[in-house]
Write an enzyme that holds these catalytic residues in place. Sequence first.
Site, PDB file in Angstrom:
ATOM      1  NE  ARG A 262      11.926-121.477  37.088  1.00 13.40           N
ATOM      2  CZ  ARG A 262      13.130-122.314  36.889  1.00 13.40           C
ATOM      3  NH1 ARG A 262      13.174-123.378  37.466  1.00 13.40           N
ATOM      4  NH2 ARG A 262      13.966-121.586  36.050  1.00 13.40           N
TER       5      ARG A 262
ATOM      6  CB  THR B 181      12.570-138.415  38.689  1.00 14.66           C
ATOM      7  OG1 THR B 181      13.833-138.538  39.556  1.00 14.66           O
ATOM      8  CG2 THR B 181      12.741-136.896  38.077  1.00 14.66           C
TER       9      THR B 181
ATOM     10  CG  ASN C  16      21.798-137.041  36.042  1.00 17.42           C
ATOM     11  OD1 ASN C  16      21.600-137.836  35.104  1.00 17.42           O
ATOM     12  ND2 ASN C  16      20.525-137.337  36.914  1.00 17.42           N
TER      13      ASN C  16
ATOM     14  NE  ARG D  71      -3.961-117.705   4.615  1.00 15.42           N
ATOM     15  CZ  ARG D  71      -5.076-117.281   4.424  1.00 15.42           C
ATOM     16  NH1 ARG D  71      -5.350-116.208   3.643  1.00 15.42           N
ATOM     17  NH2 ARG D  71      -5.897-118.009   4.880  1.00 15.42           N
TER      18      ARG D  71
HETATM   19  C1  UD1 Z   1      16.721-134.048  37.557  1.00 15.21           C
HETATM   20  C2  UD1 Z   1      17.908-134.861  38.169  1.00 15.21           C
HETATM   21  C3  UD1 Z   1      19.323-134.396  38.193  1.00 15.21           C
HETATM   22  C4  UD1 Z   1      19.637-133.809  36.804  1.00 15.21           C
HETATM   23  C5  UD1 Z   1      18.618-132.886  36.326  1.00 15.21           C
HETATM   24  C6  UD1 Z   1      18.649-132.591  34.786  1.00 15.21           C
HETATM   25  C7  UD1 Z   1      16.348-136.311  39.679  1.00 15.21           C
HETATM   26  C8  UD1 Z   1      16.278-136.654  41.101  1.00 15.21           C
HETATM   27  N1  UD1 Z   1      17.355-135.395  39.509  1.00 15.21           N
HETATM   28  O1  UD1 Z   1      16.573-132.905  38.409  1.00 15.21           O
HETATM   29  O2  UD1 Z   1      20.235-135.271  38.624  1.00 15.21           O
HETATM   30  O3  UD1 Z   1      20.969-133.122  36.848  1.00 15.21           O
HETATM   31  O4  UD1 Z   1      17.137-133.491  36.465  1.00 15.21           O
HETATM   32  O5  UD1 Z   1      17.808-131.569  34.308  1.00 15.21           O
HETATM   33  O6  UD1 Z   1      16.084-137.122  38.844  1.00 15.21           O
HETATM   34  N2  UD1 Z   1       8.952-135.343  37.223  1.00 15.21           N
HETATM   35  C9  UD1 Z   1       7.760-135.704  37.309  1.00 15.21           C
HETATM   36  N3  UD1 Z   1       7.244-136.335  38.412  1.00 15.21           N
HETATM   37  C10 UD1 Z   1       8.033-136.032  39.787  1.00 15.21           C
HETATM   38  C11 UD1 Z   1       9.193-135.273  39.688  1.00 15.21           C
HETATM   39  C12 UD1 Z   1       9.505-135.029  38.305  1.00 15.21           C
HETATM   40  O7  UD1 Z   1       7.155-136.117  36.548  1.00 15.21           O
HETATM   41  O8  UD1 Z   1       7.450-136.382  40.852  1.00 15.21           O
HETATM   42  C13 UD1 Z   1       9.259-134.952  35.887  1.00 15.21           C
HETATM   43  C14 UD1 Z   1       9.358-133.422  35.789  1.00 15.21           C
HETATM   44  O9  UD1 Z   1       8.339-132.973  35.099  1.00 15.21           O
HETATM   45  C15 UD1 Z   1      10.471-133.466  34.913  1.00 15.21           C
HETATM   46  C16 UD1 Z   1      11.446-134.408  35.392  1.00 15.21           C
HETATM   47  O10 UD1 Z   1      10.682-135.410  35.839  1.00 15.21           O
HETATM   48  O11 UD1 Z   1      10.113-133.422  33.446  1.00 15.21           O
HETATM   49  C17 UD1 Z   1      12.638-133.978  35.939  1.00 15.21           C
HETATM   50  O12 UD1 Z   1      12.236-133.502  37.182  1.00 15.21           O
HETATM   51  P1  UD1 Z   1      12.925-131.971  37.814  1.00 15.21           P
HETATM   52  O13 UD1 Z   1      12.226-131.650  38.991  1.00 15.21           O
HETATM   53  O14 UD1 Z   1      12.969-130.932  36.635  1.00 15.21           O
HETATM   54  O15 UD1 Z   1      14.105-132.714  38.270  1.00 15.21           O
HETATM   55  P2  UD1 Z   1      15.514-131.827  38.536  1.00 15.21           P
HETATM   56  O16 UD1 Z   1      15.502-131.188  39.974  1.00 15.21           O
HETATM   57  O17 UD1 Z   1      15.738-130.849  37.429  1.00 15.21           O
END
Ligand code: UD1
Length: 452
Positions: A23, A89, A179, A325
């Site tokens: 995004r 995660t 969270n 600079r």
């Molecule tokens: C996550 C939380 C959610 C919380 C929210 C806060 C989980 C399951 N959910 O959701 O409860 O309210 O964050 O912003 O943890 N990532 C990886 N590999 C993966 C998946 C994710 O490295 O396979 C990293 C992402 O790059 C990111 C972080 O983990 O930095 C969180 O992942 P994201 O997909 O943003 O989780 P949310 O759906 O936002």
Amino acid sequence: MNSEPTSKRTCLAVVLAAGEGTRMKSSKPKVLHALAGRSMLAHVLAALAAAEVDHVAVVVGPGHEAVEAEVQKLKPGAEIFLQTERRGTAHAVLAARQAIARGYDDLLVVFADTPLVRGETFLAMRRALADYHAAVVVLGFEPEDPTGYGRLIRENGELVAIREEKDASEEEREIGLCNAGLMAFGGHGALKLLDAIGNTNAKNEYYLTDAVAVARAHGVLAAVFDVPADEVLGVNDRFQLSVAESYLQERLRLAAMQAGVTMREPTSVYFSFDTVLGRDVTIEPHVVFGPGVTVAEGASILAFSHLEGASVGPNAIVGPFARLRPGAVLHENVHVGNFVEVKAAVLEAGVKANHLSYIGDAKIGARSNIGAGTITCNYNGFSKFFTEVGEDAFVGVHSALVAPVKIGAGAYIGTGSVITQDVPADALALARVHQIEKPGWAAAFRAKNKKS
Ligand code: UD1
Ligand code: MG
């Protein structure tokens, strides 16, 4: 409570930096986008350093060599782990299994796209682990709009589970406490909890958040630590990047004012993460600080000035409309005025360069005056050359100092000179054509042209 001081406990931080950042619509990995002059990843690594973390493991996604390079630059001792498939995660954290298995007392799991968490908060999470004898500490916050966040489910005041939006019931979606994503684990039991997490949920992902329910099932405690919502803002697109920037700038401005800086219109001033300002510094509106700027006590930075990699001495005056600079070093009481650019140059105490000049690769001796429009000609298209002006010299307006060249102490340079040779101390140098006068020429010229 008789917990050990945090500094006696060892700590591993696992930084999740595998986000694709689609995004952001960028060719650059999301976590390398900058706030206040350094990457989001750099902000997170700095906060971890402030939280007395012993070891850092960064989990990156495929094709993120640039992220690895940034880690190596900022934290050479950090380990890098690859998460080849994005499966949630908890799965991402387990990419760092080898590091976790070494058995630290505390394990912090942090997100590289959540750049505003303070070092004190990480420390407080570590302290909460010890103080509550908890196996998991979750960061809780109350966003204005909880849509999309995991909700913290409590029974009798105790945290029992985190429910992701997609898996939550109508009733659970009404919960405002969310969270933030980041967590702290008791390091010795962490792998057991993480390995027990399954992927039976709406996204078929291994959710880190399930660590809470797993902890309960294992008969160990999960606790919540509350933070203000603006500290845990996650960045997924350029708009959120700009919101994070504005929160960070607000913090930096507040810190400056609390340290004794007067700002006439604070919201128009842009700071870098490392801007250093002394007491009684005044900053007028619309000033931009790039990285590496130090301003000493009593100095004034006037409107519309741009500074980067520069040092401004006590009671100096810079601007309005000045540009400093990298390598610009202004000593005490130096005045650098409108449309003056200084690069890699030392201006000793009391030097004045008040109008329309370029001073690059130079040293200007104390109290010397650099007249309007003076230019150091430091570049021939291939190499840079140095200009040295002694103390108490006077360089007349519109002079070109063709480097390499030295002007002795107390020397005078006549207005409009092109100086190509060294000038001895206390001499006058004139390097311009003599004035020619032709009496009556203009009148004759006009008469002739009117007739035709
Ligand atoms: C996550 C939380 C959610 C919380 C929210 C806060 C989980 C399951 N959910 O959701 O409860 O309210 O964050 O912003 O943890 N990532 C990886 N590999 C993966 C998946 C994710 O490295 O396979 C990293 C992402 O790059 C990111 C972080 O983990 O930095 C969180 O992942 P994201 O997909 O943003 O989780 P949310 O759906 O936002
Ligand atoms: Mg997220």
